[in-house]
Design a protein around this motif. Structure first.
Motif, PDB file in Angstrom:
ATOM      1  N   GLU A 181       0.849  -1.196   0.000  1.00  0.00           N
ATOM      2  CA  GLU A 181       0.000   0.000   0.000  1.00  0.00           C
ATOM      3  C   GLU A 181       0.889   1.252   0.000  1.00  0.00           C
ATOM      4  O   GLU A 181       0.609   2.234  -0.686  1.00  0.00           O
ATOM      5  N   ASP A 182       1.969   1.195   0.765  1.00  0.00           N
ATOM      6  CA  ASP A 182       2.913   2.314   0.832  1.00  0.00           C
ATOM      7  C   ASP A 182       3.524   2.575  -0.555  1.00  0.00           C
ATOM      8  O   ASP A 182       3.717   3.726  -0.946  1.00  0.00           O
ATOM      9  N   VAL A 183       3.802   1.518  -1.291  1.00  0.00           N
ATOM     10  CA  VAL A 183       4.344   1.669  -2.646  1.00  0.00           C
ATOM     11  C   VAL A 183       3.318   2.358  -3.548  1.00  0.00           C
ATOM     12  O   VAL A 183       3.666   3.188  -4.394  1.00  0.00           O
ATOM     13  N   GLN A 184       2.049   2.054  -3.342  1.00  0.00           N
ATOM     14  CA  GLN A 184       1.010   2.742  -4.123  1.00  0.00           C
ATOM     15  C   GLN A 184       1.062   4.250  -3.881  1.00  0.00           C
ATOM     16  O   GLN A 184       0.913   5.042  -4.805  1.00  0.00           O
ATOM     17  N   ARG A 185       1.314   4.656  -2.627  1.00  0.00           N
ATOM     18  CA  ARG A 185       1.391   6.097  -2.332  1.00  0.00           C
ATOM     19  C   ARG A 185       2.657   6.701  -2.940  1.00  0.00           C
ATOM     20  O   ARG A 185       2.640   7.840  -3.400  1.00  0.00           O
ATOM     21  N   LEU A 186       3.749   5.921  -2.937  1.00  0.00           N
ATOM     22  CA  LEU A 186       4.983   6.409  -3.594  1.00  0.00           C
ATOM     23  C   LEU A 186       4.718   6.645  -5.081  1.00  0.00           C
ATOM     24  O   LEU A 186       5.161   7.634  -5.646  1.00  0.00           O
ATOM     25  N   ARG A 187       4.009   5.709  -5.703  1.00  0.00           N
ATOM     26  CA  ARG A 187       3.688   5.878  -7.130  1.00  0.00           C
ATOM     27  C   ARG A 187       2.820   7.123  -7.328  1.00  0.00           C
ATOM     28  O   ARG A 187       3.015   7.864  -8.284  1.00  0.00           O
ATOM     29  N   ALA A 188       1.856   7.325  -6.425  1.00  0.00           N
ATOM     30  CA  ALA A 188       0.939   8.465  -6.581  1.00  0.00           C
ATOM     31  C   ALA A 188       1.689   9.793  -6.471  1.00  0.00           C
ATOM     32  O   ALA A 188       1.246  10.810  -7.003  1.00  0.00           O
ATOM     33  N   LEU A 189       2.845   9.781  -5.793  1.00  0.00           N
ATOM     34  CA  LEU A 189       3.655  11.001  -5.646  1.00  0.00           C
ATOM     35  C   LEU A 189       4.543  11.224  -6.867  1.00  0.00           C
ATOM     36  O   LEU A 189       5.126  12.303  -7.004  1.00  0.00           O
ATOM     37  N   GLN A 225      -8.670   9.314   2.241  1.00  0.00           N
ATOM     38  CA  GLN A 225      -9.378  10.360   2.991  1.00  0.00           C
ATOM     39  C   GLN A 225      -8.942  11.764   2.551  1.00  0.00           C
ATOM     40  O   GLN A 225      -9.644  12.745   2.761  1.00  0.00           O
ATOM     41  N   GLN A 226      -7.747  11.875   1.951  1.00  0.00           N
ATOM     42  CA  GLN A 226      -7.229  13.204   1.574  1.00  0.00           C
ATOM     43  C   GLN A 226      -7.395  13.507   0.093  1.00  0.00           C
ATOM     44  O   GLN A 226      -7.246  14.651  -0.321  1.00  0.00           O
ATOM     45  N   LEU A 227      -7.636  12.470  -0.687  1.00  0.00           N
ATOM     46  CA  LEU A 227      -7.591  12.635  -2.133  1.00  0.00           C
ATOM     47  C   LEU A 227      -8.819  11.964  -2.737  1.00  0.00           C
ATOM     48  O   LEU A 227      -9.082  10.796  -2.455  1.00  0.00           O
ATOM     49  N   ASP A 228      -9.573  12.719  -3.580  1.00  0.00           N
ATOM     50  CA  ASP A 228     -10.694  12.082  -4.276  1.00  0.00           C
ATOM     51  C   ASP A 228     -10.156  11.280  -5.454  1.00  0.00           C
ATOM     52  O   ASP A 228      -9.103  11.615  -6.001  1.00  0.00           O
ATOM     53  N   GLU A 229     -10.918  10.280  -5.856  1.00  0.00           N
ATOM     54  CA  GLU A 229     -10.437   9.405  -6.935  1.00  0.00           C
ATOM     55  C   GLU A 229     -10.181  10.196  -8.220  1.00  0.00           C
ATOM     56  O   GLU A 229      -9.203   9.945  -8.929  1.00  0.00           O
ATOM     57  N   ASP A 230     -11.031  11.220  -8.488  1.00  0.00           N
ATOM     58  CA  ASP A 230     -10.829  11.951  -9.756  1.00  0.00           C
ATOM     59  C   ASP A 230      -9.652  12.928  -9.686  1.00  0.00           C
ATOM     60  O   ASP A 230      -9.276  13.528 -10.691  1.00  0.00           O
ATOM     61  N   GLU A 231      -9.068  13.119  -8.502  1.00  0.00           N
ATOM     62  CA  GLU A 231      -7.879  13.983  -8.382  1.00  0.00           C
ATOM     63  C   GLU A 231      -6.587  13.214  -8.650  1.00  0.00           C
ATOM     64  O   GLU A 231      -5.521  13.793  -8.828  1.00  0.00           O
ATOM     65  N   LEU A 232      -6.698  11.895  -8.635  1.00  0.00           N
ATOM     66  CA  LEU A 232      -5.516  11.048  -8.776  1.00  0.00           C
ATOM     67  C   LEU A 232      -4.924  11.191 -10.179  1.00  0.00           C
ATOM     68  O   LEU A 232      -5.633  11.091 -11.166  1.00  0.00           O
ATOM     69  N   TYR A 287      -6.591   3.287  -6.764  1.00  0.00           N
ATOM     70  CA  TYR A 287      -7.153   4.155  -5.718  1.00  0.00           C
ATOM     71  C   TYR A 287      -7.552   3.368  -4.473  1.00  0.00           C
ATOM     72  O   TYR A 287      -7.289   3.784  -3.350  1.00  0.00           O
ATOM     73  N   GLN A 288      -8.155   2.186  -4.687  1.00  0.00           N
ATOM     74  CA  GLN A 288      -8.643   1.394  -3.548  1.00  0.00           C
ATOM     75  C   GLN A 288      -7.500   0.902  -2.657  1.00  0.00           C
ATOM     76  O   GLN A 288      -7.714   0.475  -1.532  1.00  0.00           O
ATOM     77  N   GLN A 289      -6.263   0.961  -3.170  1.00  0.00           N
ATOM     78  CA  GLN A 289      -5.122   0.465  -2.388  1.00  0.00           C
ATOM     79  C   GLN A 289      -4.271   1.597  -1.812  1.00  0.00           C
ATOM     80  O   GLN A 289      -3.121   1.383  -1.423  1.00  0.00           O
ATOM     81  N   LEU A 290      -4.829   2.823  -1.785  1.00  0.00           N
ATOM     82  CA  LEU A 290      -4.054   3.952  -1.260  1.00  0.00           C
ATOM     83  C   LEU A 290      -4.187   4.106   0.248  1.00  0.00           C
ATOM     84  O   LEU A 290      -3.560   4.981   0.840  1.00  0.00           O
TER      85      LEU A 290
END
Ligand SMILES: NC(=O)c1ccc[n+]([C@@H]2O[C@H](COP(=O)([O-])OP(=O)(O)OC[C@H]3O[C@@H](n4cnc5c(N)ncnc54)[C@H](OP(=O)(O)O)[C@@H]3O)[C@@H](O)[C@H]2O)c1
Length: 374
Positions: free
Chosen positions: A182-190, A220-227, A212-215
């Protein structure tokens, strides 16, 4: 030189700037706080997405008439040029700000001190350098792109306690636990781009996207369409990419990089969101400096998620800035696959320089963040 109010307000502007870190790229993260003569916050904001209003605009819109005679705290020098929005320096002048406190000048050659000069020419009291080191940490990728002409490169690897990335037969799913993944998913999102090697594609057929479901808590901080999906980049010098690779049919952009042209037949199978790029080679493999120079046109930060070969090449060529290593409480033994393929160094003083900057537990695993280079 700096008052307690100055430090408190700039700290708040830095905290606000961080809210944009998943959404402003390729623009920098910037925060702004406007404070009246009594030390009361009358306006604040942060840059939320490229093409949208800058932090200063959000802040002065909130402040309205109260901006007149007030002090603005901005984490990055206000812009002086017409981009997708008009210059913020002009706006601050028009709003009647009396003082502008800036954390750091903007290394973007289109600004680079011109914003400060415009404010000073209009009689505004400008002070610069407050919490500059903290402000720099907001934008390692943007600053790298502006100052060095290449993105900030993070190499991510997952390994066992004995530094192995897979069993001898290649089985590696999953060495680490769900929290690390899950942490890697956030790294990718950055990241603006995720780079992998063709042998990882051939072995694992990975998606290399953000799900998105694995973030986790980030939902809670980011809407799916903001990704924003990072650009997927496959390094494939000899055009071995299979037309059936999973990532080719996913939403978001994919870039196939090779040293020779892909066959026309293969090109015909590619959907519109897949591009091909030919780059020069070094010893038969893609020139990584040329790759980073190319990516710097649009990417602040690059995440390398590959095997020992490509990760080792980034590190041994001194083209990686950070290593994120997830260490699982497993021991794969001497027959397991090694972490990094590096040259056969003759002296310890030749090894890549690594400095541990953070260590924390992520679920059952350990996450180490190391700075590379001097
Ligand atoms: N544990 C982890 O964190 C992790 C993460 C990802 C993958 N893996 C595992 O790693 C294994 C694959 O690793 P790998 O080392 O064989 O392959 P890799 O590092 O994924 O890809 C290496 C390939 O990239 C291409 N390449 C293009 N330009 C290059 C350059 N300048 N320098 C180096 N390589 C370049 C080369 O193929 P061409 O010469 O044909 O271009 C090279 O053979 C898989 O089993 C996968 O499961 C583990």
């Amino acid at each position: 030189m700096w008052s307690t109010i100055d430090i408190t307000m700039m700290s708040r502007a830095i905290m606000l700037a961080r809210r944009g870190r998943y959404t402003t790229r390729p623009n920098p993260n910037v925060g702004c706080v406007i404070v009246d003569a009594n030390g009361v916050i009358v306006g604040e904001g942060w840059h939320q997405r490229a093409g949208g209003p800058h932090a200063e605009v959000h802040a002065w819109r909130m402040a309205g008439d109260k901006a007149r005679g007030a002090t603005a705290y901005v984490t990055l020098e206000p812009c002086s040029h017409y981009g997708r929005t008009p210059p913020c320096a002009n706006g601050l002048i028009a709003q009647g700000l009396k003082r502008v406190v800036i954390a750091m000048t903007d290394p973007n050659p289109q600004v680079a001190g011109r914003g400060i000069a415009m404010l000073q020419a209009a009689g505004i009291d400008v002070c610069s350098g407050l919490l500059a080191d903290e402000a720099r940490k907001l934008n390692p990728g943007f600053l790298s792109r502006m100052e060095r002409g290449r993105p900030y490169v993070t190499v991510k690897l997952a390994a066992s306690l004995d530094g192995k990335t897979a069993l001898a037969n290649g089985e590696s799913k999953w060495i680490t636990g769900p929290a690390a993944r899950e942490d890697v998913q956030r790294l990718r999102a950055l990241s603006c781009a995720v780079v992998t090697g063709i042998d990882t594609v051939l072995a694992d057929d990975p998606s290399m996207n953000v799900r998105y479901q694995q973030l986790g808590y980030l939902q809670q901080q980011l809407d799916e369409d903001e990704l924003i999906q990072p650009l997927r980049v496959v390094l494939d010098s000899r055009c071995r990419m299979p037309a059936t690779a999973r990532m080719l049919s996913l939403p978001g952009q994919t870039l196939l990089v090779s040293c020779q042209a892909y066959p026309a037949e293969f090109m015909r199978t590619l959907p519109a969101n897949v591009q091909c790029l030919q780059l020069p080679d070094v010893a038969g493999r893609i020139d990584l400096s040329a790759l980073l120079q190319y990516l710097a046109t649009s990417c602040n930060s690059v995440l390398v998620e590959a095997g020992a070969t490509l990760c080792g090449a980034f590190i041994s060529n001194a083209l990686a800035d950070e290593l994120v290593l997830y260490q699982a409480p497993k021991i794969l033994g001497a027959s397991g696959r090694n972490l990094l393929q590096l040259p056969q160094y003759q002296q310890l003083s030749d090894l890549p320089s690594l400095q541990l900057i953070e260590q924390r537990k992520v679920g059952v695993d350990n996450r180490l963040t190391l700075k590379l280079g001097d």
